[in-house]
Write an enzyme that holds these catalytic residues in place. Structure first.
Site, mmCIF file in Angstrom:
data_model
loop_
_atom_site.group_PDB
_atom_site.id
_atom_site.type_symbol
_atom_site.label_atom_id
_atom_site.label_comp_id
_atom_site.label_asym_id
_atom_site.label_seq_id
_atom_site.Cartn_x
_atom_site.Cartn_y
_atom_site.Cartn_z
ATOM 1 N N GLY A 89 -144.547 25.950 21.990
ATOM 2 C CA GLY A 89 -143.366 25.437 21.299
ATOM 3 C C GLY A 89 -142.471 24.614 22.208
ATOM 4 O O GLY A 89 -141.601 23.869 21.746
ATOM 5 N N ASP A 122 -135.647 24.407 20.654
ATOM 6 C CA ASP A 122 -135.365 23.024 21.057
ATOM 7 C C ASP A 122 -136.471 22.445 21.943
ATOM 8 O O ASP A 122 -136.404 21.282 22.339
ATOM 9 C CB ASP A 122 -134.012 22.942 21.779
ATOM 10 C CG ASP A 122 -133.980 23.796 23.039
ATOM 11 O OD1 ASP A 122 -135.016 24.425 23.367
ATOM 12 O OD2 ASP A 122 -132.928 23.833 23.699
ATOM 13 N N GLY A 123 -137.450 23.273 22.287
ATOM 14 C CA GLY A 123 -138.560 22.775 23.095
ATOM 15 C C GLY A 123 -138.218 22.587 24.560
ATOM 16 O O GLY A 123 -139.019 22.060 25.328
ATOM 17 N N ASP A 249 -149.888 36.926 23.629
ATOM 18 C CA ASP A 249 -149.858 35.490 23.923
ATOM 19 C C ASP A 249 -149.490 35.228 25.380
ATOM 20 O O ASP A 249 -149.585 34.099 25.849
ATOM 21 C CB ASP A 249 -148.873 34.753 22.999
ATOM 22 C CG ASP A 249 -147.489 35.377 23.012
ATOM 23 O OD1 ASP A 249 -147.385 36.582 22.750
ATOM 24 O OD2 ASP A 249 -146.518 34.657 23.292
HETATM 25 P P1 AMP Z 1 -142.386 33.029 25.584
HETATM 26 O O1 AMP Z 1 -141.474 34.159 25.336
HETATM 27 O O2 AMP Z 1 -141.840 32.003 26.538
HETATM 28 O O3 AMP Z 1 -143.764 33.470 25.949
HETATM 29 O O4 AMP Z 1 -142.504 32.237 24.200
HETATM 30 C C1 AMP Z 1 -142.923 32.821 22.993
HETATM 31 C C2 AMP Z 1 -143.081 31.741 21.958
HETATM 32 O O5 AMP Z 1 -141.835 31.126 21.675
HETATM 33 C C3 AMP Z 1 -144.014 30.620 22.355
HETATM 34 O O6 AMP Z 1 -144.680 30.186 21.215
HETATM 35 C C4 AMP Z 1 -143.065 29.590 22.884
HETATM 36 O O7 AMP Z 1 -143.607 28.282 22.844
HETATM 37 C C5 AMP Z 1 -141.901 29.726 21.927
HETATM 38 N N1 AMP Z 1 -140.629 29.269 22.522
HETATM 39 C C6 AMP Z 1 -139.920 29.874 23.491
HETATM 40 N N2 AMP Z 1 -138.816 29.166 23.799
HETATM 41 C C7 AMP Z 1 -138.817 28.058 23.018
HETATM 42 C C8 AMP Z 1 -137.943 26.933 22.868
HETATM 43 N N3 AMP Z 1 -136.833 26.799 23.580
HETATM 44 N N4 AMP Z 1 -138.295 26.005 21.950
HETATM 45 C C9 AMP Z 1 -139.403 26.122 21.219
HETATM 46 N N5 AMP Z 1 -140.253 27.156 21.312
HETATM 47 C C10 AMP Z 1 -139.980 28.125 22.203
HETATM 48 MG MG MG Z 2 -145.474 32.820 26.472
#
Ligand code: AMP
Ligand code: MG
Length: 492
Positions: A89, A122-123, A249
């Site tokens: 994301g 926000d990516g 994940d």
């Molecule tokens: P993480 O906790 O970083 O492993 O992320 C879990 C999920 O949330 C993944 O699919 C990430 O790509 C998404 N994600 C985390 N932060 C963001 C963000 N700021 N914008 C878009 N997607 C996010």
């Molecule tokens: Mg992750």
């Protein structure tokens, strides 16, 4: 700019596996750090990436020739709840290159803007978590733990809105694969067995070559992934590392530590230590990591079932047999590692009891995890002259001496001289780990004062974690009471 020799095999899997996504440009990128050592291994260094182009490339403003940026699709169990639609994301797989050992390396950037998988996000990534991931992943690499590597970090010149406005950053990471347990789940959840098979074939080809020799390569794959995870988690435990978000994940198929969020190394030993602000029930506490590893691997096995045998009953039996090996593998990796850390080279029946007792005493006495093993590796077998340092870690030093008598008796069975044992122990017991309060100080200076010297100094010390470095005591020592970090945040 010299060409980067991309070899993008993931992109060849087909459009079900990703969404092609260019990184979104940022206003004013500046390079914080580029990992020349790693760049050399990948054939990326030299003229091309020393140039001002590097800030543009590692922020996503300039997509190098031959890159095919894409957001990878995956699902995942987050804190036990299945989410069928996660995916990159806020990240992209820029492309793949062939590393020095001939195997494929994925170049993956985090903080590059929205993708089809961003949902409400926000990516982007804030600078703090970028610095944290870079420091901790590189420290892990230097400690010898399988991990994604930090290739580059940049500031974007833009703010990101979190609970307050924070400076933005992008981290570029390298791993032998960014395929996750959740990638298999993604296709299994869609009953797309053909894609599960294609993904498994891809992973075997790139990461588990030897599985191809087996009668059923997919069974061999499952067994090998189980083995690598057992080994990886045993290593985390040996350094007091808490991953913090072991969602499916965030479990790499290649057995590397992946996705550094609210991770932390503990200072004082506590068996159930949790730092992550979002882990309210301690699902991912230090001592839960081995069993959560098995939980995640069980989700992988479920996703591979149709590949293991024609009929489901047999497939389930095969999966269960493979999963049953996990505990034994983990226990033996853990015990082998702990024997090394305590200076034991032979196996004796009571070793585990001796080591468990040491941890129990460390906990009641609030001993620092890292210093405990480091000072232990300085002790002499027939003299207590050097014991003072370890004693000082214990609120009741006599409890250490009570244990040390048994330990010394056990060491006598080894028949190794002090110098040899000490030298060996010092190759597995680090002087320096990335302590939370030091990471926090590096982030504060960068975020508040645009001062990256604290980050660079810490990074440099962590390059040689097993070597005592002159004038670097501050990095070796635990936090003062007012410096203790009680909580870490994932920073999404
Ligand atoms: P993480 O906790 O970083 O492993 O992320 C879990 C999920 O949330 C993944 O699919 C990430 O790509 C998404 N994600 C985390 N932060 C963001 C963000 N700021 N914008 C878009 N997607 C996010
Ligand atoms: Mg992750």
């Amino acid at each position: 700019m010299r060409q980067i020799p991309f070899n993008n095999r993931y992109a060849r899997l087909g459009s079900d596996f990703y969404v092609k996504t260019a990184p979104s440009p940022v206003t004013n990128p500046e390079l914080i750090i580029f990992n020349h050592e790693l760049g050399d291994e990948l054939g990326l260094s030299g003229a091309s990436l020393n140039s001002p182009d590097s800030a543009a490339i590692f922020s996503g403003n300039l997509v190098p020739d031959g890159a095919e940026p894409l957001a990878m699709a995956y699902s995942g169990h987050q804190f036990g709840q299945f989410n069928p639609q996660l995916g990159d994301g806020r990240a992209i797989l820029l492309g793949q290159v062939t590393g020095s050992e001939g195997s494929l390396c994925d170049i993956h950037m985090k903080g590059t803007g929205q993708t089809a998988f961003s949902r409400n996000g926000d990516g982007r990534a804030a600078l703090g978590p970028v610095l944290r991931e870079y420091l901790v992943s590189e420290a892990m690499a230097k400690l010898g733990v399988p991990t994604t590597r930090g290739l580059a970090a940049v500031t974007t010149g833009e703010n990101v809105a979190r609970e307050r406005l924070l400076p933005g950053g992008v981290i570029t990471r390298v791993a032998s694969s960014f395929v996750r347990v959740g990638t298999f789940q993604y296709f299994m959840a869609r009953d797309d067995i053909e894609s599960v098979t294609r993904l498994a074939d891809y992973v075997i080809e790139n990461n588990y070559h030897q599985a191809r020799e087996s009668d059923n390569p997919y069974i061999a794959l499952l067994k090998e992934v189980i083995d690598r995870q057992a080994s990886l988690i045993a290593q985390w435990m040996q350094f007091g590392f808490i991953h913090g978000v072991m969602n499916t994940d965030n479990m790499s198929i290649s057995g590397e530590t992946i996705d550094y969020g609210p991770c932390a190394f503990m200072d004082e030993y506590a068996h159930d230590q949790v730092y992550s602000s979002i882990d309210r029930r301690g699902r991912y506490a230090y001592n839960n990591q081995p069993s959560i590893g098995l939980w995640d691997l069980t989700r992988l096995a479920e996703s591979l079932l149709p590949l293991l045998a024609e009929d489901t009953e047999t497939a389930v039996e095969i999966a269960q047999d493979a999963l049953k090996t996990y505990s034994g593998l983990y226990e033996s990796y853990w015990l082998d590692g702990m024997r090394e850390k305590t200076g034991l080279t032979t196996n004796h029946g009571n070793d585990k009891i001796l080591i468990d007792e040491m941890f129990a005493l460390m906990e009641t006495n609030k001993a620092d995890f890292t210093l405990m093993f480091y000072y232990l590796s300085k002790l002499e077998i027939d003299s207590l002259d050097c014991d003072e340092n370890v004693q000082a870690l214990f609120s009741n030093p006599e409890q250490f001496e009570y244990w040390a008598r048994k330990w010394r008796d056990r060491l006598r069975k080894e028949g190794i001289d002090d110098k040899t044992r000490q030298a060996k122990m010092q190759t597995v017991n680090p002087v320096y780990i990335p302590r939370n309060h030091q990471i926090e100080a590096a982030i504060r200076a960068a975020e508040d004062n645009n001062d990256f010297s604290v980050f660079h100094n810490l990074h440099e010390v962590l390059q040689k974690p097993y070597e005592l470095q002159a004038g670097k005591d501050a990095y070796r020592l635990p936090p003062e009471p007012d410096e203790i970090v009680h909580q870490t945040f994932c920073g999404t």
